[in-house]
Design a protein around this motif. Structure first.
Motif, short mmCIF file in Angstrom:
data_model
loop_
_atom_site.label_atom_id
_atom_site.label_comp_id
_atom_site.label_asym_id
_atom_site.label_seq_id
_atom_site.Cartn_x
_atom_site.Cartn_y
_atom_site.Cartn_z
N LEU A 223 -1.79 9.09 -5.75
CA LEU A 223 -1.06 10.15 -6.45
C LEU A 223 -1.83 10.66 -7.66
N TRP A 224 -2.63 9.80 -8.26
CA TRP A 224 -3.43 10.20 -9.41
C TRP A 224 -4.74 10.89 -9.01
N TRP B 270 -7.14 9.54 -6.83
CA TRP B 270 -8.21 8.66 -6.35
C TRP B 270 -7.92 8.30 -4.89
N GLU B 271 -8.24 9.24 -3.99
CA GLU B 271 -7.89 9.10 -2.58
C GLU B 271 -8.68 8.00 -1.87
N SER B 272 -9.85 7.67 -2.39
CA SER B 272 -10.70 6.67 -1.73
C SER B 272 -10.30 5.24 -2.06
N PHE B 273 -9.39 5.07 -3.02
CA PHE B 273 -9.01 3.72 -3.43
C PHE B 273 -8.17 3.05 -2.35
N THR B 274 -8.50 1.84 -1.99
CA THR B 274 -7.72 1.07 -1.01
C THR B 274 -7.51 -0.35 -1.54
N PHE B 275 -6.32 -0.85 -1.37
CA PHE B 275 -6.01 -2.23 -1.71
C PHE B 275 -4.90 -2.69 -0.76
N THR B 276 -5.31 -3.24 0.37
CA THR B 276 -4.36 -3.62 1.42
C THR B 276 -4.40 -5.12 1.70
N TRP B 277 -4.70 -5.92 0.68
CA TRP B 277 -4.80 -7.35 0.88
C TRP B 277 -3.53 -7.95 1.47
N ILE B 278 -2.38 -7.46 1.02
CA ILE B 278 -1.12 -8.07 1.44
C ILE B 278 -0.86 -7.84 2.93
N PRO C 275 0.81 -1.23 0.00
CA PRO C 275 0.00 0.00 0.00
C PRO C 275 0.83 1.27 0.00
N GLY C 276 2.04 1.21 0.55
CA GLY C 276 2.84 2.42 0.66
C GLY C 276 3.55 2.84 -0.61
N ILE C 277 3.86 1.87 -1.49
CA ILE C 277 4.63 2.21 -2.69
C ILE C 277 4.03 1.65 -3.97
N GLY C 278 3.00 0.82 -3.87
CA GLY C 278 2.48 0.13 -5.04
C GLY C 278 1.22 0.71 -5.60
N LEU C 279 0.27 -0.16 -5.92
CA LEU C 279 -0.95 0.23 -6.61
C LEU C 279 -1.74 1.28 -5.84
N GLN C 280 -1.93 1.05 -4.55
CA GLN C 280 -2.73 2.00 -3.77
C GLN C 280 -2.10 3.39 -3.75
N ASN C 281 -0.79 3.45 -3.54
CA ASN C 281 -0.10 4.74 -3.51
C ASN C 281 -0.19 5.44 -4.87
N THR C 282 -0.07 4.66 -5.96
CA THR C 282 -0.16 5.25 -7.30
C THR C 282 -1.54 5.85 -7.53
#
Length: 293
Positions: free
Chosen positions: A139-140, A142-150, A129-136
């Motif tokens: 940055l674009w 989409w602040e509401s997007f979350t993906f913390t499965w890992i 979440p800190g450097i991958g898909l969620q962070n990207t």
């Protein structure tokens, strides 16, 4: 002349003898040694105090082991099913003689050229979440997007499934594509003359003829699932907690970090039995000369 013929016959055996001896010692010899250690009271180092099946009793009493087996059931089932369905879909797509086949086929196969360590590391970065898909996405905008499965104990095992499917689906696609290209075109033309639709031809004729390919894909994928270690270590390290622990990582941890070599050897033998239970029926089927696509 007779001596020369005997020498020619002996040369292949002499060339293969060192490899055969190495396999005999370093594969089958160490399998037997592991089986022996599983019957001893070995802890941090090998010990030769015989305890019979005590290590197996302790192994099956460990919640940690049951957790690893449960994860293997989830991971193995999803891995085999998704890879088979996706591989078959991609093979059927390429079998339509599309123009881009020569370009798409290497793209689908490329992940299999990578080691599981590389795959696990890349997906770890992507899913973090800190450097991958969620962070990207943040940055674009989409602040509401979350993906913390890992990071989620209940969902982390599915991250392992995603990475493994990405790695292996192209290989399964190649197996199915070879099977599709091996189907007799005369059968397909006869079905088309009878008015069968493309969907019916695949469902009633082509896919049933590919049963040996499905069996081969199942054996390969099940074998990879049971011995999965490097992907899990690189992607999640078995965590969070023991959420992604598999029998292979359990075996390593009990053998080398928990100083319970006897229990670790017992888990290795159980894994070997799992693999044998898959491979032996397959070999029996192949040796009987069953129907082939």
């Amino acid at each position: 002349m007779l001596t020369r013929n005997r020498l020619q016959d002996a040369v292949p055996r002499l060339v293969l003898a060192p490899s055969f001896a190495a396999i005999l010692l370093f594969v089958y010899g160490f399998i037997l040694y592991t089986g022996f250690l599983s019957l001893t009271d070995s802890k941090m180092l090998p010990s030769y105090g015989f305890v019979g099946l005590e290590n197996y009793r302790k192994l099956w009493a460990l919640p940690h082991w049951w957790r690893a087996l449960t994860n293997l059931g989830i991971f193995g089932s999803l891995y085999i099913i998704i890879c088979s369905v996706l591989g078959l879909f991609l093979a059927i797509l390429l079998d339509q003689k599309i123009r881009a086949e020569g370009f798409l086929r290497p793209i689908y196969l490329y992940p299999m050229a990578l080691s599981f360590i590389v795959t696990g590391t890349a997906w770890k970065w992507f899913l973090d979440p800190g450097i991958g898909l969620q962070n990207t996405m943040h940055l674009w905008g989409w602040e509401s997007f979350t993906f913390t499965w890992i990071k989620d104990r209940n969902l982390a095992i599915y991250c392992v499934v995603i990475a493994a499917v990405w790695q292996s689906s192209g290989f399964v696609m190649a197996m199915f594509l070879a099977g599709l290209r091996g189907v007799d075109n005369e059968i397909i033309k006869a079905a088309q003359i009878d008015g069968a639709s493309t969907m019916t031809i695949y469902r009633r004729i082509i896919i049933p003829l590919m049963r040996p390919v499905f069996l081969s894909a199942f054996v390969v994928l099940a074998h990879l699932a049971i011995k999965s270690y490097d992907l899990v270590v690189a992607l999640t390290g078995g965590g969070p907690g023991q959420a992604t622990e598999l029998p292979a990582t359990f075996m390593y941890s009990y053998t080398f970090t928990r100083n319970s070599m006897g229990i670790g050897a017992s888990s290795a033998i159980i894994m070997l039995v799992m693999i044998f239970s898959i491979i032996i029926p397959y070999l029996y089927s192949e040796l009987r000369g069953g129907p082939r696509a």
